[in-house]
Design a protein around this motif. Structure first.
Motif, PDB file in Angstrom:
ATOM      1  N   MET A 117      -0.882   0.453 -35.706  1.00  0.00           N
ATOM      2  CA  MET A 117      -0.615  -0.385 -34.360  1.00  0.00           C
ATOM      3  C   MET A 117      -1.370  -1.918 -34.676  1.00  0.00           C
ATOM      4  O   MET A 117      -2.273  -2.068 -35.644  1.00  0.00           O
ATOM      5  CB  MET A 117      -1.246   0.230 -33.378  1.00  0.00           C
ATOM      6  N   LEU A 118      -1.384  -2.643 -33.583  1.00  0.00           N
ATOM      7  CA  LEU A 118      -2.128  -3.995 -33.757  1.00  0.00           C
ATOM      8  C   LEU A 118      -3.657  -3.631 -34.087  1.00  0.00           C
ATOM      9  O   LEU A 118      -4.100  -4.659 -34.708  1.00  0.00           O
ATOM     10  CB  LEU A 118      -1.988  -4.838 -32.576  1.00  0.00           C
ATOM     11  N   GLY A 119      -4.301  -2.821 -33.440  1.00  0.00           N
ATOM     12  CA  GLY A 119      -5.507  -2.651 -33.486  1.00  0.00           C
ATOM     13  C   GLY A 119      -6.071  -1.891 -34.897  1.00  0.00           C
ATOM     14  O   GLY A 119      -7.279  -1.703 -34.972  1.00  0.00           O
ATOM     15  N   GLY A 120      -5.031  -1.397 -35.749  1.00  0.00           N
ATOM     16  CA  GLY A 120      -5.460  -0.659 -36.941  1.00  0.00           C
ATOM     17  C   GLY A 120      -5.143   0.801 -36.740  1.00  0.00           C
ATOM     18  O   GLY A 120      -5.109   1.454 -37.744  1.00  0.00           O
ATOM     19  N   GLU A 121      -5.081   1.313 -35.508  1.00  0.00           N
ATOM     20  CA  GLU A 121      -4.892   2.885 -35.320  1.00  0.00           C
ATOM     21  C   GLU A 121      -3.389   3.299 -35.940  1.00  0.00           C
ATOM     22  O   GLU A 121      -2.527   2.513 -36.018  1.00  0.00           O
ATOM     23  CB  GLU A 121      -5.110   3.351 -33.763  1.00  0.00           C
ATOM     24  N   ARG A 122      -3.319   4.359 -36.104  1.00  0.00           N
ATOM     25  CA  ARG A 122      -2.121   5.335 -36.371  1.00  0.00           C
ATOM     26  C   ARG A 122      -2.074   6.452 -35.394  1.00  0.00           C
ATOM     27  O   ARG A 122      -2.816   7.265 -35.310  1.00  0.00           O
ATOM     28  CB  ARG A 122      -2.068   5.723 -37.777  1.00  0.00           C
ATOM     29  N   ARG A 123      -0.990   6.238 -34.368  1.00  0.00           N
ATOM     30  CA  ARG A 123      -0.881   7.294 -33.485  1.00  0.00           C
ATOM     31  C   ARG A 123       0.246   8.099 -33.663  1.00  0.00           C
ATOM     32  O   ARG A 123       0.628   9.303 -33.041  1.00  0.00           O
ATOM     33  CB  ARG A 123      -0.362   6.518 -32.012  1.00  0.00           C
ATOM     34  N   LEU A 124       1.132   7.960 -34.640  1.00  0.00           N
ATOM     35  CA  LEU A 124       2.117   8.910 -35.352  1.00  0.00           C
ATOM     36  C   LEU A 124       1.850   9.557 -36.400  1.00  0.00           C
ATOM     37  O   LEU A 124       1.090   9.438 -37.255  1.00  0.00           O
ATOM     38  CB  LEU A 124       3.421   8.027 -35.326  1.00  0.00           C
ATOM     39  N   ALA A 125       2.174  10.953 -36.502  1.00  0.00           N
ATOM     40  CA  ALA A 125       2.086  11.819 -37.691  1.00  0.00           C
ATOM     41  C   ALA A 125       3.132  12.813 -37.534  1.00  0.00           C
ATOM     42  O   ALA A 125       4.058  12.906 -36.832  1.00  0.00           O
ATOM     43  CB  ALA A 125       0.645  12.497 -37.662  1.00  0.00           C
ATOM     44  N   GLN A 126       3.434  13.175 -39.067  1.00  0.00           N
ATOM     45  CA  GLN A 126       4.565  14.199 -39.636  1.00  0.00           C
ATOM     46  C   GLN A 126       3.654  15.205 -40.396  1.00  0.00           C
ATOM     47  O   GLN A 126       3.387  14.963 -41.373  1.00  0.00           O
ATOM     48  CB  GLN A 126       5.559  13.632 -40.074  1.00  0.00           C
ATOM     49  N   ARG A 127       3.798  16.455 -39.882  1.00  0.00           N
ATOM     50  CA  ARG A 127       2.906  17.499 -40.512  1.00  0.00           C
ATOM     51  C   ARG A 127       1.744  17.128 -40.774  1.00  0.00           C
ATOM     52  O   ARG A 127       1.452  17.465 -42.018  1.00  0.00           O
ATOM     53  CB  ARG A 127       3.896  18.185 -41.857  1.00  0.00           C
ATOM     54  N   GLY A 128       1.030  16.489 -39.854  1.00  0.00           N
ATOM     55  CA  GLY A 128      -0.400  16.089 -40.611  1.00  0.00           C
ATOM     56  C   GLY A 128      -0.657  14.826 -41.273  1.00  0.00           C
ATOM     57  O   GLY A 128      -1.672  14.538 -41.593  1.00  0.00           O
ATOM     58  N   THR A 129       0.299  14.202 -41.750  1.00  0.00           N
ATOM     59  CA  THR A 129       0.343  13.141 -42.431  1.00  0.00           C
ATOM     60  C   THR A 129       0.792  11.860 -41.673  1.00  0.00           C
ATOM     61  O   THR A 129       1.577  11.878 -41.009  1.00  0.00           O
ATOM     62  CB  THR A 129       1.438  12.815 -43.574  1.00  0.00           C
ATOM     63  N   PRO A 130      -0.463  10.868 -41.517  1.00  0.00           N
ATOM     64  CA  PRO A 130      -0.356   9.696 -40.849  1.00  0.00           C
ATOM     65  C   PRO A 130       1.179   8.906 -40.993  1.00  0.00           C
ATOM     66  O   PRO A 130       1.325   8.736 -42.304  1.00  0.00           O
ATOM     67  CB  PRO A 130      -1.326   8.857 -41.230  1.00  0.00           C
ATOM     68  N   VAL A 131       1.788   8.475 -40.173  1.00  0.00           N
ATOM     69  CA  VAL A 131       2.833   7.498 -40.040  1.00  0.00           C
ATOM     70  C   VAL A 131       2.798   6.203 -39.732  1.00  0.00           C
ATOM     71  O   VAL A 131       2.218   6.081 -38.446  1.00  0.00           O
ATOM     72  CB  VAL A 131       4.099   8.078 -39.319  1.00  0.00           C
ATOM     73  N   HIS A 132       2.948   5.213 -40.425  1.00  0.00           N
ATOM     74  CA  HIS A 132       2.681   3.826 -40.148  1.00  0.00           C
ATOM     75  C   HIS A 132       3.487   3.248 -38.886  1.00  0.00           C
ATOM     76  O   HIS A 132       4.805   3.721 -38.950  1.00  0.00           O
ATOM     77  CB  HIS A 132       2.633   2.996 -41.323  1.00  0.00           C
ATOM     78  N   HIS A 133       2.880   2.473 -38.269  1.00  0.00           N
ATOM     79  CA  HIS A 133       3.829   1.894 -37.086  1.00  0.00           C
ATOM     80  C   HIS A 133       4.199   0.815 -37.750  1.00  0.00           C
ATOM     81  O   HIS A 133       3.435  -0.391 -37.635  1.00  0.00           O
ATOM     82  CB  HIS A 133       2.762   1.505 -35.982  1.00  0.00           C
ATOM     83  N   HIS A 134       5.405   0.413 -38.040  1.00  0.00           N
ATOM     84  CA  HIS A 134       6.197  -0.610 -38.669  1.00  0.00           C
ATOM     85  C   HIS A 134       6.149  -1.951 -37.559  1.00  0.00           C
ATOM     86  O   HIS A 134       6.706  -1.817 -36.262  1.00  0.00           O
ATOM     87  CB  HIS A 134       7.719  -0.369 -38.871  1.00  0.00           C
ATOM     88  N   LEU A 135       5.626  -2.837 -37.732  1.00  0.00           N
ATOM     89  CA  LEU A 135       5.296  -4.000 -37.089  1.00  0.00           C
ATOM     90  C   LEU A 135       4.947  -4.140 -35.786  1.00  0.00           C
ATOM     91  O   LEU A 135       4.880  -4.322 -34.815  1.00  0.00           O
ATOM     92  CB  LEU A 135       6.679  -4.604 -36.831  1.00  0.00           C
ATOM     93  N   GLY A 136       3.774  -2.642 -35.544  1.00  0.00           N
ATOM     94  CA  GLY A 136       2.962  -2.295 -34.395  1.00  0.00           C
ATOM     95  C   GLY A 136       3.885  -1.836 -33.287  1.00  0.00           C
ATOM     96  O   GLY A 136       3.679  -1.526 -32.467  1.00  0.00           O
TER      97      GLY A 136
END
Length: 252
Positions: free
Chosen positions: A1-20
Motif C-alpha cells: 500500500m502507499l504506506g508500505g504495508e501489505r494487507r493481503l496474503a495467500q496461504r501465509g505469503t504476503p501479496v503485494h498491492h499493485h499500484l497501491g
C-alpha cells in the motif's frame, strides 16, 4: 500500500498491492488517499472507465500539453490511452485530428471516434504523409504506444514551435535520439506526461462532468464487460488489440 504495508496474503505469503490498489479482486483494502469520491448516481461500469487510460490520455492533452482549442493534433498509439487523448482533442475542436497505429482495426475505431485522417505507422512514408496532411506538421503530437520508435515518429511529425508529449512507458533499456539542432532552432518542446499530469481529486470529477455533458464520450471506449474469472482471456484480447477498455463486473 502507499504506506508500505501489505494487507493481503495467500496461504501465509504476503501479496503485494499493485499500484497501491490491487483492483483485480472482489474485495480489496485500499488507502483513503487512493480513493476519489464520485457522484453515486453514476453507474459503476461508467465510473470504472475514469481510471488509468482516461486520466492519462485526457490529462496529457489538457494538463501536460495544455493544448489550445482548434490546434492541430496527432496521436501515435491507439490503445485506451491514445483513444482517450483523441476524444480530448475532439472536445477541444482540434483540426486536423490525426491517428496513427500499426493495427488497421484500431485505425478504423479512431475514424469512428472522429479522427479526420489515419495512417499506418508501418508505412515507410508515414511521417511525410502526416506532415503533408497537416501542412508541415501538427502543433501537438502525442506518443501513447510505450515505444521509442513511436516517440521518434511523434517528434518527426511535430511542426516548428510545436509540442511533443510522451505518455507511454517503454522498457527502461529503450533509448530515444533526436536531432539536437531541431530542438533549438525550431523552438520545439518535448515533455513527458505521467498519468496525464493528473491530480485525481481535481481531474476525475471534472472529466466525469465533461462526460455527463456529452463533451467527452468515454463510454464509446468500452469494448466489453467481463466477469473476474474470465480476466486472463480478456487480457489476451487486450494484448492482441481486439479490445479497448474492459470492465470487470463482480458477481456476474
Amino acid at each position: 500500500m502507499l504506506g508500505g504495508e501489505r494487507r493481503l496474503a495467500q496461504r501465509g505469503t504476503p501479496v503485494h498491492h499493485h499500484l497501491g490498489v490491487s483492483g483485480f479482486a472482489e474485495f480489496a483494502t485500499v488507502s483513503r488517499r487512493s480513493l476519489v469520491r464520485v457522484d453515486p448516481e453514476l453507474p459503476f461500469a461508467e465510473a470504472a472507465l475514469f481510471g488509468c487510460a482516461v486520466i492519462t490520455g485526457v490529462g496529457a492533452v489538457v494538463n501536460t500539453a495544455a493544448m489550445p482549442r482548434g490546434a492541430s493534433f496527432a496521436v501515435v498509439g491507439l490503445g485506451g490511452v491514445g483513444l482517450a487523448a483523441l476524444l480530448a482533442a475532439r472536445m477541444l475542436d482540434a483540426d486536423p485530428v490525426i491517428a496513427i497505429d500499426l493495427n488497421d482495426g484500431k485505425l478504423a475505431t479512431a475514424r469512428a471516434l472522429g479522427a479526420t485522417a489515419t495512417f499506418n505507422a508501418a508505412d515507410p512514408q508515414c511521417a511525410e504523409r502526416v506532415r503533408e496532411a497537416s501542412s508541415g506538421g501538427v502543433a501537438c503530437a502525442f506518443e501513447m504506444a510505450g515505444s521509442a520508435r513511436a516517440l521518434e515518429l511523434a517528434y518527426r511529425i511535430t511542426r516548428r514551435g510545436g509540442t511533443t508529449v510522451s505518455a507511454g512507458l517503454p522498457h527502461p533499456q529503450q533509448q530515444f535520439s533526436l536531432q539536437h539542432v531541431s530542438l533549438v532552432a525550431e523552438e520545439r518542446t518535448l515533455k513527458g506526461s505521467y498519468l496525464g499530469s493528473c491530480v485525481p481529486e481535481r481531474d476525475i470529477p471534472r472529466y466525469i462532468e465533461w462526460y455527463r455533458a456529452g463533451r467527452l464520450p468515454v463510454d464509446r471506449l468500452l469494448s466489453e464487460r467481463i466477469v473476474l474469472g474470465d480476466i486472463n482471456a480478456a487480457f489476451d484480447r487486450l494484448a492482441a488489440g481486439a479490445s479497448i477498455r474492459q470492465v470487470i463486473e463482480i458477481g456476474g
